[in-house]
Design a protein around this motif. Structure first.
Motif, PDB file in Angstrom:
ATOM      1  N   ARG A  20       0.840  -1.200   0.000  1.00  0.00           N
ATOM      2  CA  ARG A  20       0.000   0.000   0.000  1.00  0.00           C
ATOM      3  C   ARG A  20       0.881   1.258   0.000  1.00  0.00           C
ATOM      4  O   ARG A  20       1.895   1.314   0.693  1.00  0.00           O
ATOM      5  N   PRO A  21       0.508   2.255  -0.773  1.00  0.00           N
ATOM      6  CA  PRO A  21       1.342   3.453  -0.885  1.00  0.00           C
ATOM      7  C   PRO A  21       1.086   4.428   0.265  1.00  0.00           C
ATOM      8  O   PRO A  21       0.106   4.293   1.016  1.00  0.00           O
ATOM      9  N   GLY A  22       1.960   5.406   0.377  1.00  0.00           N
ATOM     10  CA  GLY A  22       1.737   6.497   1.304  1.00  0.00           C
ATOM     11  C   GLY A  22       1.785   6.085   2.762  1.00  0.00           C
ATOM     12  O   GLY A  22       2.472   5.143   3.144  1.00  0.00           O
ATOM     13  N   HIS A  23       1.017   6.803   3.563  1.00  0.00           N
ATOM     14  CA  HIS A  23       1.014   6.607   5.012  1.00  0.00           C
ATOM     15  C   HIS A  23      -0.401   6.239   5.443  1.00  0.00           C
ATOM     16  O   HIS A  23      -1.212   7.098   5.804  1.00  0.00           O
ATOM     17  N   GLN A  24      -0.717   4.948   5.380  1.00  0.00           N
ATOM     18  CA  GLN A  24      -2.059   4.465   5.680  1.00  0.00           C
ATOM     19  C   GLN A  24      -1.992   3.387   6.757  1.00  0.00           C
ATOM     20  O   GLN A  24      -1.397   2.333   6.547  1.00  0.00           O
ATOM     21  N   HIS A  25      -2.621   3.663   7.902  1.00  0.00           N
ATOM     22  CA  HIS A  25      -2.753   2.649   8.939  1.00  0.00           C
ATOM     23  C   HIS A  25      -3.987   1.792   8.625  1.00  0.00           C
ATOM     24  O   HIS A  25      -5.019   2.311   8.179  1.00  0.00           O
ATOM     25  N   VAL A  26      -3.886   0.491   8.875  1.00  0.00           N
ATOM     26  CA  VAL A  26      -5.000  -0.427   8.632  1.00  0.00           C
ATOM     27  C   VAL A  26      -5.190  -1.297   9.864  1.00  0.00           C
ATOM     28  O   VAL A  26      -4.239  -1.908  10.359  1.00  0.00           O
ATOM     29  N   VAL A  27      -6.427  -1.336  10.362  1.00  0.00           N
ATOM     30  CA  VAL A  27      -6.768  -2.164  11.520  1.00  0.00           C
ATOM     31  C   VAL A  27      -7.793  -3.201  11.085  1.00  0.00           C
ATOM     32  O   VAL A  27      -8.833  -2.853  10.504  1.00  0.00           O
ATOM     33  N   ILE A  28      -7.516  -4.468  11.367  1.00  0.00           N
ATOM     34  CA  ILE A  28      -8.410  -5.567  11.011  1.00  0.00           C
ATOM     35  C   ILE A  28      -8.852  -6.267  12.286  1.00  0.00           C
ATOM     36  O   ILE A  28      -8.023  -6.585  13.145  1.00  0.00           O
ATOM     37  N   THR A  29     -10.154  -6.510  12.410  1.00  0.00           N
ATOM     38  CA  THR A  29     -10.671  -7.178  13.602  1.00  0.00           C
ATOM     39  C   THR A  29     -11.384  -8.477  13.232  1.00  0.00           C
ATOM     40  O   THR A  29     -11.791  -8.681  12.083  1.00  0.00           O
ATOM     41  N   GLY A  30     -11.546  -9.332  14.233  1.00  0.00           N
ATOM     42  CA  GLY A  30     -12.307 -10.566  14.077  1.00  0.00           C
ATOM     43  C   GLY A  30     -11.565 -11.769  14.630  1.00  0.00           C
ATOM     44  O   GLY A  30     -10.347 -11.752  14.794  1.00  0.00           O
ATOM     45  N   ARG A  31     -12.301 -12.798  14.935  1.00  0.00           N
ATOM     46  CA  ARG A  31     -11.720 -14.031  15.459  1.00  0.00           C
ATOM     47  C   ARG A  31     -10.972 -14.790  14.367  1.00  0.00           C
ATOM     48  O   ARG A  31     -11.176 -14.570  13.186  1.00  0.00           O
ATOM     49  N   ARG A  32     -10.128 -15.699  14.803  1.00  0.00           N
ATOM     50  CA  ARG A  32      -9.441 -16.645  13.910  1.00  0.00           C
ATOM     51  C   ARG A  32      -8.731 -15.942  12.752  1.00  0.00           C
ATOM     52  O   ARG A  32      -8.899 -16.297  11.591  1.00  0.00           O
ATOM     53  N   ALA A  33      -7.944 -14.945  13.074  1.00  0.00           N
ATOM     54  CA  ALA A  33      -7.179 -14.249  12.035  1.00  0.00           C
ATOM     55  C   ALA A  33      -6.257 -15.230  11.330  1.00  0.00           C
ATOM     56  O   ALA A  33      -5.638 -16.088  11.961  1.00  0.00           O
ATOM     57  N   ASP A  34      -6.159 -15.114  10.027  1.00  0.00           N
ATOM     58  CA  ASP A  34      -5.306 -15.990   9.237  1.00  0.00           C
ATOM     59  C   ASP A  34      -3.860 -15.857   9.708  1.00  0.00           C
ATOM     60  O   ASP A  34      -3.367 -14.733   9.910  1.00  0.00           O
ATOM     61  N   PRO A  35      -3.160 -16.971   9.896  1.00  0.00           N
ATOM     62  CA  PRO A  35      -1.765 -16.906  10.364  1.00  0.00           C
ATOM     63  C   PRO A  35      -0.870 -16.050   9.475  1.00  0.00           C
ATOM     64  O   PRO A  35       0.071 -15.417   9.965  1.00  0.00           O
ATOM     65  N   ARG A  36      -1.136 -16.002   8.176  1.00  0.00           N
ATOM     66  CA  ARG A  36      -0.331 -15.181   7.280  1.00  0.00           C
ATOM     67  C   ARG A  36      -0.533 -13.691   7.560  1.00  0.00           C
ATOM     68  O   ARG A  36       0.414 -12.898   7.477  1.00  0.00           O
ATOM     69  N   LEU A  37      -1.761 -13.326   7.886  1.00  0.00           N
ATOM     70  CA  LEU A  37      -2.049 -11.941   8.254  1.00  0.00           C
ATOM     71  C   LEU A  37      -1.372 -11.594   9.576  1.00  0.00           C
ATOM     72  O   LEU A  37      -0.766 -10.524   9.720  1.00  0.00           O
ATOM     73  N   VAL A  38      -1.457 -12.495  10.532  1.00  0.00           N
ATOM     74  CA  VAL A  38      -0.818 -12.281  11.834  1.00  0.00           C
ATOM     75  C   VAL A  38       0.684 -12.094  11.667  1.00  0.00           C
ATOM     76  O   VAL A  38       1.301 -11.204  12.264  1.00  0.00           O
ATOM     77  N   ALA A  39       1.292 -12.930  10.831  1.00  0.00           N
ATOM     78  CA  ALA A  39       2.737 -12.858  10.621  1.00  0.00           C
ATOM     79  C   ALA A  39       3.148 -11.543   9.956  1.00  0.00           C
ATOM     80  O   ALA A  39       4.245 -11.025  10.211  1.00  0.00           O
ATOM     81  N   ALA A  40       2.281 -10.992   9.116  1.00  0.00           N
ATOM     82  CA  ALA A  40       2.624  -9.788   8.371  1.00  0.00           C
ATOM     83  C   ALA A  40       2.319  -8.502   9.140  1.00  0.00           C
ATOM     84  O   ALA A  40       2.835  -7.442   8.792  1.00  0.00           O
ATOM     85  N   ALA A  41       1.497  -8.592  10.184  1.00  0.00           N
ATOM     86  CA  ALA A  41       1.064  -7.397  10.906  1.00  0.00           C
ATOM     87  C   ALA A  41       2.179  -6.829  11.780  1.00  0.00           C
ATOM     88  O   ALA A  41       3.075  -7.543  12.226  1.00  0.00           O
ATOM     89  N   ASP A  42       2.094  -5.524  12.029  1.00  0.00           N
ATOM     90  CA  ASP A  42       3.053  -4.850  12.905  1.00  0.00           C
ATOM     91  C   ASP A  42       2.639  -4.929  14.364  1.00  0.00           C
ATOM     92  O   ASP A  42       3.481  -4.930  15.265  1.00  0.00           O
TER      93      ASP A  42
END
Length: 204
Positions: free
Chosen positions: A158-180
């Motif tokens: 994603r370009p620029g300066h964009q914060h993204v927050v994702i909610t919900g149960r059972r987050a995909d392990p790939r998403l968890v690994a990539a998150a800050d």
């Protein structure tokens, strides 16, 4: 992090200011209560900083309103009237599908989820918002309606300066690994365990 100072400082060539200002991918997951509440609280903080807020909610019903929606929409109107804070958009994606799997069949839900994610991708590419809250977005990934790999790739690029927050149960392990920043809400006790239904001001 005593006194807000990181334990380790990476040798990445960035200044303290540059490192502090990095846009974040945040995941609130787990079986405990508070995932969406924490995300909407972050949106309130962002509004106070003048950020452009975009909430994309994958919910039980398109008619269902949580209290935070009313508050944030009013803050959006306050911004329009006075310039205080930042602009706010709140969208319910699709026709109101959710983990309840009501209103339409699986193909309808999958198509609505894909349409919702396509719109979010467009906004990320156009840098429409400073903070995007993708509420209950782990579910379409868990059900295969949205490709988790595509989500991870899109967020990473994603370009620029964009914060993204994702909610919900059972987050995909790939998403968890990539998150800050990842928080797992662990349920210790809940009134519903004792047969108490949700109540105004607490659940919505």
């Amino acid at each position: 992090m005593p006194e807000g100072r990181p334990v380790n400082v990476p040798d990445d060539g960035l200044t303290t200011r540059q490192r502090r200002q990095r846009p974040l991918v945040v995941v609130h997951t787990g079986d405990g209560k508070g995932k969406s509440t924490a995300a909407f609280g972050l949106a309130l903080r962002g509004w106070n900083q003048g950020w452009r807020i975009g909430v994309f909610q994958f919910v039980k019903s398109a008619k269902w309103r949580v209290g935070e929606q009313t508050v944030l929409e009013r803050l959006g109107r306050l911004h329009e009237e006075t310039g205080e804070g930042g602009p706010v958009e709140w969208h319910k994606m699709g026709s109101g599908w959710s983990w309840a799997r009501k209103q339409g069949d699986a193909e309808d839900h999958a198509a609505a989820a894909a349409e919702g994610w396509a719109e979010i991708k467009r906004r990320l590419a156009e840098e429409t918002h400073d903070l995007l809250v993708l509420d209950e977005f782990t579910y379409p990934m868990a059900w295969g309606w949205v490709d988790a790999e595509d989500v991870v790739r899109t967020l990473a690029a994603r370009p620029g300066h964009q914060h993204v927050v994702i909610t919900g149960r059972r987050a995909d392990p790939r998403l968890v690994a990539a998150a800050d920043l990842v928080t797992d809400m662990t349920k210790v006790r809940h009134p519903m365990d004792a047969g108490q239904k949700g109540q105004r001001g607490i659940e919505w």
